[in-house]
Structure formats: C-alpha cells, structure tokens
Design a protein around this motif. Structure first.
Motif, PDB file in Angstrom:
ATOM      1  N   SER A  36      19.384   5.519  56.617  1.00  0.00           N
ATOM      2  CA  SER A  36      19.947   6.436  55.631  1.00  0.00           C
ATOM      3  C   SER A  36      21.383   6.845  55.958  1.00  0.00           C
ATOM      4  O   SER A  36      22.236   6.843  55.084  1.00  0.00           O
ATOM      5  CB  SER A  36      19.059   7.682  55.515  1.00  0.00           C
ATOM      6  OG  SER A  36      19.468   8.493  54.434  1.00  0.00           O
ATOM      7  N   TRP A  37      21.655   7.203  57.195  1.00  0.00           N
ATOM      8  CA  TRP A  37      22.980   7.667  57.588  1.00  0.00           C
ATOM      9  C   TRP A  37      23.664   6.636  58.483  1.00  0.00           C
ATOM     10  O   TRP A  37      23.103   6.190  59.464  1.00  0.00           O
ATOM     11  CB  TRP A  37      22.882   8.978  58.378  1.00  0.00           C
ATOM     12  CG  TRP A  37      22.457  10.162  57.561  1.00  0.00           C
ATOM     13  CD1 TRP A  37      21.282  10.329  56.897  1.00  0.00           C
ATOM     14  CD2 TRP A  37      23.212  11.365  57.360  1.00  0.00           C
ATOM     15  NE1 TRP A  37      21.249  11.543  56.287  1.00  0.00           N
ATOM     16  CE2 TRP A  37      22.414  12.215  56.556  1.00  0.00           C
ATOM     17  CE3 TRP A  37      24.461  11.804  57.787  1.00  0.00           C
ATOM     18  CZ2 TRP A  37      22.836  13.482  56.163  1.00  0.00           C
ATOM     19  CZ3 TRP A  37      24.884  13.072  57.402  1.00  0.00           C
ATOM     20  CH2 TRP A  37      24.086  13.890  56.592  1.00  0.00           C
ATOM     21  N   GLU A  38      24.893   6.298  58.135  1.00  0.00           N
ATOM     22  CA  GLU A  38      25.683   5.446  59.014  1.00  0.00           C
ATOM     23  C   GLU A  38      26.127   6.247  60.236  1.00  0.00           C
ATOM     24  O   GLU A  38      26.156   7.483  60.223  1.00  0.00           O
ATOM     25  CB  GLU A  38      26.893   4.884  58.276  1.00  0.00           C
ATOM     26  CG  GLU A  38      26.518   3.958  57.114  1.00  0.00           C
ATOM     27  CD  GLU A  38      27.713   3.235  56.534  1.00  0.00           C
ATOM     28  OE1 GLU A  38      28.651   2.922  57.323  1.00  0.00           O
ATOM     29  OE2 GLU A  38      27.716   2.976  55.325  1.00  0.00           O
ATOM     30  N   ASN A  39      26.479   5.534  61.286  1.00  0.00           N
ATOM     31  CA  ASN A  39      26.842   6.203  62.540  1.00  0.00           C
ATOM     32  C   ASN A  39      28.033   7.136  62.387  1.00  0.00           C
ATOM     33  O   ASN A  39      28.110   8.168  63.063  1.00  0.00           O
ATOM     34  CB  ASN A  39      27.141   5.167  63.622  1.00  0.00           C
ATOM     35  CG  ASN A  39      25.921   4.350  63.989  1.00  0.00           C
ATOM     36  OD1 ASN A  39      24.821   4.889  64.083  1.00  0.00           O
ATOM     37  ND2 ASN A  39      26.098   3.057  64.192  1.00  0.00           N
ATOM     38  N   ASP A  40      28.966   6.783  61.508  1.00  0.00           N
ATOM     39  CA  ASP A  40      30.181   7.595  61.337  1.00  0.00           C
ATOM     40  C   ASP A  40      30.153   8.399  60.047  1.00  0.00           C
ATOM     41  O   ASP A  40      31.203   8.808  59.544  1.00  0.00           O
ATOM     42  CB  ASP A  40      31.418   6.703  61.369  1.00  0.00           C
ATOM     43  CG  ASP A  40      31.412   5.636  60.276  1.00  0.00           C
ATOM     44  OD1 ASP A  40      30.380   5.497  59.583  1.00  0.00           O
ATOM     45  OD2 ASP A  40      32.427   4.931  60.126  1.00  0.00           O
TER      46      ASP A  40
END
Length: 455
Positions: free
Chosen positions: A175-179
């Motif tokens: 769901s969430w990218e690392n950045d």
C-alpha cells in the motif's frame, strides 16, 4: 560449526499457562498477571539472558470440553481469566532494547483491515521487534463468543487463513511506498498521495477496498510465527512461516516433524533454512542435579491433575473426564487441534499413554518434554535435542514465574555460552534482522509477490 541454541520464553497473560496448580506455590507470581510491573521485570530478565523473544500465547474462549462445562477451567484457573496479550507489549518494549515479542492472534475472529493496523502500530512502537503467531483457533467456545454456532472444520480454517494472509500482505507490503512519507514542513506535504496505493482484494473469504492506515513500519510485515504440525498446518507453514513453534514429548516425535516442515518450505519454493523451528520445553535448573531434583519435587507438590486434563481436553477436543484414569488414550478425529492428541496416540508407536500418565506429564510444562538438572546436565540435554532433531531452539515454559526463567538466565545461559552454543550479544536491527540477518521478508516468501516495493 555447531548450531547455536535459540531461546524464547513461553508465557500467557493469565494465571495458569502450562503448569496447572503451580499458581499456589508460595514463590509464584502468576496471580500478578494483571499488573504491568511483573511483566516489565520479566522482559528485563529475558533481555539480560539474551532471549530472542517472549512468545505470548492466547485463546479467545474457555476450556469447556472437560465435563462439558467451564467449571473446571474456572476452578483451576486453566487459562482463564485471561487478558489481551498485545496490550502488554508497549510497556515491555519501552523497558528493553532488543527483546522480541511474538503475540498470538486468532485470525478467524479478527477482521484483517484493523488487525493489520494494530500490528503495524506495535511494530512502530517496538522499533521493529514484533512477531505474529498465526493461529486459526481450536475452541468452539471462541466461535460461540463471536456469534457463530461453532468453529469451522480444521482444514477449512487453513483455507480461510490463506485468503486472510493475502489481504494483510497487500496492506503491509503493497500500500505505501518506502518514500511515501515526506514530512516536509517547507511544502506542507506530509504524505505524497501518488506513493500510497489503494488495495483491492476480492477473495473467497475476504473483500477489501482500502489503503493501509499506517506508514511502513520497520519490518512492514511482522515476523511470522506459526504453531501447528498437522498436514494442513505443515503446508501453511511451508508457504508462510518464518518461525514454527511445535510441541512433542520426545525427540522421536519432534525430529520427523521438523523434517516435514523443512520439506514443506522447499516444496513451496523456499529454502529449508528460511524457517526457524522452536519446540516446547520446560527446564528446571539449579546449581546441582540434586538441588534441581529437590526443586522439582517441591513443584510437584502443587501439581493439579484435574487442571492438566482440563487443558488437554481443550487442546484435543476429547473429554478426559469421561475416561478411566488407567484407560489408554485412543485417537479420534475432530475439529480441535490435531497435534496435541497425535502426540499421545500416533506420534510414537512404542508409547501408549494412559489418562493418568497424560495428567502427570501435562502438570509441569504442558505436553512438551521436561529437563531437570544442573547447568551441565541441562546443557547436555539441550545440545542433544538440537543435534538429534534439527530444531533451532526452544520455547521455554515455566513451572514457577519468574523463578524458572531467572534460573535459566543466571545458570543455564552462562553454561551454554561457555560451550559456544549461545550468543554473547544481540545482533543489531529489528527482530527479523536479529533472527535472519535481513530486515525484510526473504525474496522467496509469498508476501513479496504482492509487494510493490523493495527496501
């Protein structure tokens, strides 16, 4: 080079966990389970002993198979009253720096969307020291407490679990990218919406259309524990587990189960070493063999056979109150846990257990083995278990809390260190990195198939 021995403490947020009756011992502090201070002190003791983690069991339900009533469980405090294990973790984590925490959560009764948030929150609050013991449940009383008429069939529960895992993997890993989190005061942008992705899942048991509510935690997916060695459990572990917790009364029972788990991992396209196997064990250690035997005799004065059979009835689905004490226990198929009953009916063809023998065995430490002796005697036995069964370590139950664990830390750990079979210091990083040398799931793990992003 000889394999190093790993240790977890095995406990539960209740009065009686694996040693019925021992709450009456004058040095036992199990009745203080409602207070945070004893848990914090236990965590600090375990960290002093360089334990990998505190493995917290849990049940959503009461052991009401014995006599077809909850009376025995209530009278003997057999895992009831029982409080939520997850709420202990932040306090213990704040008082330690390296100790891991494996928490048991029954997925059958937890919607995956809020559960994924709860585990991400714990991973944040512990700086990446959280693990999840994946269980599907085995008590009808738990199902009825959730408004159902009874639990699903044993293998059906694992089919539901497969769908559940896909949902939480997508939330944690996809769901969430690392950045995604920019936290940029100058621009006023905290999270870049182009780097947060909606998860859509339309499976046979779960449907989802949502973004994960948490930014990526240190491990993203918690370390994945699994307890269960039935055929369905082995297959599930081979696909998903990073650590497997099993129980068995002897090396002859445990060794083939370890081999079967590692084979299942290879068949799932993973490496046999991708799974660490911990087996249940209880250690009573003192300065000398004679002192340890005296300690054991003291503990046995408080043992509670009825409480033991109440536990065993819940684990197996067999009402032991209806059986004669000298009757040999026979195997029956039901929808409860499979491994506990197979331990005494099928696993060792050279051993036939009577009801009385089952009660005596379970009284101290549950269905696992019991080792009593000096640090040298106990270390010899643990080394033999590691070398003969290929387990990686032990989930250590206790007789008297915290005395049993304090003796292991003060007496046994130094002996194992002297032999080069136990670590001298914690490895850096979050729990997964401490265990496997990597902060995130292995590339061969199925969760990585749904992961959009790589660390």
């Amino acid at each position: 080079m000889a394999k190093q021995i790993r240790l977890n403490a095995f406990d539960m947020n209740c009065v009686v966990h694996q040693s019925p009756g021992l709450w009456r011992h004058p040095r036992d502090r199990s009745r203080d389970y409602k207070s945070l201070r004893p848990w914090i002190e236990l965590a600090q003791t375990l960290e002093r002993g360089l334990f990998d983690g505190l493995f917290l069991a849990d049940v959503l339900g009461v052991y009401d198979v014995f006599g077809d009533t909850a009376d025995a469980a209530l009278i003997h405090a057999t895992q009831v009253p029982v409080n939520d294990p997850l709420l202990l973790v932040p306090a213990m984590a704040a008082a330690t720096e390296n100790l891991g925490f494996g928490v048991t959560v029954t997925l059958s009764y937890e919607p995956p969307f809020p559960f994924a948030r709860r585990m991400s929150t714990l991973d944040h609050l512990t700086d990446g020291r959280i693990g999840w013991n994946i269980v599907t449940g085995y008590l009808n009383s738990a199902a009825k407490g959730l408004g159902e008429t009874g639990q699903r069939g044993h293998d059906d529960r694992y089919a539901v679990a497969e769908d559940y895992m896909q949902v939480v993997y997508k939330l944690w890993e996809g769901s969430w990218e690392n950045d995604a989190v920019r936290a940029d005061p100058a621009s006023g942008v905290f999270t870049d919406p182009t780097r947060v992705h909606r998860i859509r899942h339309d499976g046979p048991h779960y449907k989802l259309d949502a973004i994960h509510l948490c930014e990526p935690s240190p491990q993203r997916t918690p370390v994945l524990y699994q307890a269960g060695t039935s055929p369905a459990g082995r297959g599930f572990a081979g696909r998903h587990a990073e650590c497997v917790f099993m129980s068995g009364p002897s090396k002859q029972v445990v060794a083939p189960r370890v081999a079967a788990i590692r084979k299942a991992a290879v068949e799932a396209g993973r490496a046999a070493s991708d799974i660490l196997v911990f087996t249940l064990m209880t250690v009573i250690v003192a300065e000398t063999d004679e002192a340890a035997e005296a300690l054991m005799a003291d503990y046995c004065r408080y043992a509670d056979p009825v409480g033991a059979l109440t536990l065993m009835s819940g684990w197996t689905g067999v009402d032991f109150s209806r059986l004669d004490p000298d009757q040999v226990v026979e195997h029956v198929d039901n929808e409860a846990g499979r491994s506990a009953l197979e331990n005494i009916t099928r696993a060792d063809p050279n051993r036939r257990w009577t009801v009385r023998e089952v009660a005596e065995h379970v009284c101290i430490g549950g269905i696992g083995p019991l080792i009593v002796g000096s640090p040298r005697t106990v270390a010899d036995a643990l080394e033999a278990w590691i070398d003969d069964t290929d387990v990686d370590g032990f989930n250590l139950a206790f007789a008297v809390r915290p005395e049993t664990f304090e003796a292991v830390v003060d007496l046994l750990v130094p002996e194992l260190q002297k032999r080069g079979r136990y670590k001298q210091a914690y490895a850096p990083g979050p729990l997964r990195e401490k265990l496997f040398g990597r902060p995130r799931l292995a590339e061969t793990h199925p969760a990585r198939e749904v992961a959009r992003f790589r660390a």
